[in-house]
Design an enzyme around this catalytic site. Structure first.
Site, mmCIF file in Angstrom:
data_model
loop_
_atom_site.group_PDB
_atom_site.id
_atom_site.type_symbol
_atom_site.label_atom_id
_atom_site.label_comp_id
_atom_site.label_asym_id
_atom_site.label_seq_id
_atom_site.Cartn_x
_atom_site.Cartn_y
_atom_site.Cartn_z
ATOM 1 N N HIS A 98 0.852 -1.195 0.000
ATOM 2 C CA HIS A 98 0.000 0.000 0.000
ATOM 3 C C HIS A 98 0.891 1.249 0.000
ATOM 4 O O HIS A 98 1.957 1.259 0.618
ATOM 5 C CB HIS A 98 -0.914 -0.001 1.227
ATOM 6 C CG HIS A 98 -1.956 1.078 1.165
ATOM 7 N ND1 HIS A 98 -1.673 2.391 1.484
ATOM 8 C CD2 HIS A 98 -3.255 1.054 0.783
ATOM 9 C CE1 HIS A 98 -2.763 3.125 1.308
ATOM 10 N NE2 HIS A 98 -3.741 2.334 0.879
ATOM 11 N N GLU A 170 -4.309 1.823 -7.005
ATOM 12 C CA GLU A 170 -4.759 2.897 -6.126
ATOM 13 C C GLU A 170 -3.873 4.115 -6.333
ATOM 14 O O GLU A 170 -2.806 4.217 -5.695
ATOM 15 C CB GLU A 170 -4.649 2.449 -4.666
ATOM 16 C CG GLU A 170 -5.387 1.161 -4.364
ATOM 17 C CD GLU A 170 -5.704 1.048 -2.881
ATOM 18 O OE1 GLU A 170 -6.872 0.846 -2.572
ATOM 19 O OE2 GLU A 170 -4.800 1.216 -2.055
HETATM 20 P P1 PGA Z 1 -9.956 5.626 0.806
HETATM 21 O O1 PGA Z 1 -8.693 4.658 0.998
HETATM 22 O O2 PGA Z 1 -11.058 4.782 0.207
HETATM 23 O O3 PGA Z 1 -10.278 6.091 2.179
HETATM 24 O O4 PGA Z 1 -9.519 6.718 -0.123
HETATM 25 C C1 PGA Z 1 -8.349 3.794 -0.052
HETATM 26 C C2 PGA Z 1 -7.133 2.994 0.251
HETATM 27 O O5 PGA Z 1 -6.149 3.527 0.794
HETATM 28 O O6 PGA Z 1 -7.113 1.798 -0.057
#
Ligand code: PGA
Length: 258
Positions: A98, A170
């Protein structure tokens, strides 16, 4: 069509009591409406892993994950948790790479590769997160950047191993309180690039970053997207259940539409 994976990481939130209440709600919901078209998953903090596993029960249609795991089996790694330990606590998924871990905790392409291998070795699903910064996007290098992250983490895997991987794209600029939701138009090209390389070869290709109840349906329409990875919107159980329903409606429409 492939199963839609819709899940949440709670990041560093929730007490044990809050975790149990959320998990009880999900368990009760799934007992009434288990959809085969949607694969739910939840990734609590380590402290809540066994509590959530206990509430959901062994036969739950929802999968359970951890937000990180070390690549070694055991040993002198203070503060770390290994994949066998995560598995022992009930985890079936290991989230890897992440952007918050890359930014604050020294995660690199090399460590994501070691962690993907460790997860696969123990039969857990690696959920590999990739995503570019606003600077990379502005310079026009998004697709190249995320492909490099993915290729680096997945290098050397057999087709069988690759088939057990889930990727979540992401974009960093779209994540969290400081992010702004991506438009569908902005996501077409990165997903085309990822789809060309990985569609049909992996378990799932998810989108994550400011997913909410207003944009979820449109995000699922994007070609090659087979699920959603959600933070804030899913931290309240009601939000998560609504997202599951949106995904189920999308899957049904696809089945009817062929
Ligand atoms: P968020 O987080 O939906 O709060 O933007 C997404 C993530 O970090 O996977």
């Amino acid at each position: 069509m492939s199963t839609l994976w819709v899940g949440t990481s709670w990041k560093m939130t929730k007490t044990l009591a809050e975790a149990r209440t959320w998990a009880e709600g999900l368990r009760d919901h799934l007992a009434q409406t288990a959809s085969t078209a949607v694969q739910p998953f939840v990734i609590p903090s380590f402290t809540a892993t066994t509590a959530v596993a206990g509430v959901l029960g062994e036969d739950s249609p929802a999968l359970l994950g951890v937000q990180n795991a070390h690549w070694e089996e055991a040993g002198a790694w203070t503060g770390e948790v290994s994949v066998p330990q995560a598995k022992d606590a009930g985890a079936q998924i290991v989230e890897i790479g992440h952007s918050e871990r890359r930014e604050h905790f020294g995660e690199t392409v090399a460590t994501t590769r070691l962690k993907v291998a460790a997860a696969l070795r123990h039969g857990l699903t690696p959920l590999l997160c990739i995503g570019e910064s606003a600077e990379v996007k502005e310079a026009g290098g998004s697709s190249e950047f995320i492909l490099e992250q993915a290729r680096g983490a997945l290098a050397g895997l057999t087709d069988e191993e690759l088939s057990r991987v889930v990727i979540a794209y992401e974009p960093i600029w779209a994540i969290g309180e400081n992010g702004r939701p991506a438009t569908v138009a902005e996501l077409i090209e990165p997903f085309a690039a990822l789809g060309a390389e990985y569609s049909g070869r992996i378990t799932g290709l998810l989108y994550g970053g400011s997913v909410n109840l207003d944009n979820a349906a449109a995000l699922l329409e994007i070609e090659h997207v087979t699920g959603l990875f959600v933070g804030r919107t899913a931290w309240q159980l009601e939000g998560y259940l609504e997202l599951l329903q949106i995904a189920e409606a999308h899957a049904e429409a696809e089945q009817i539409g062929g």
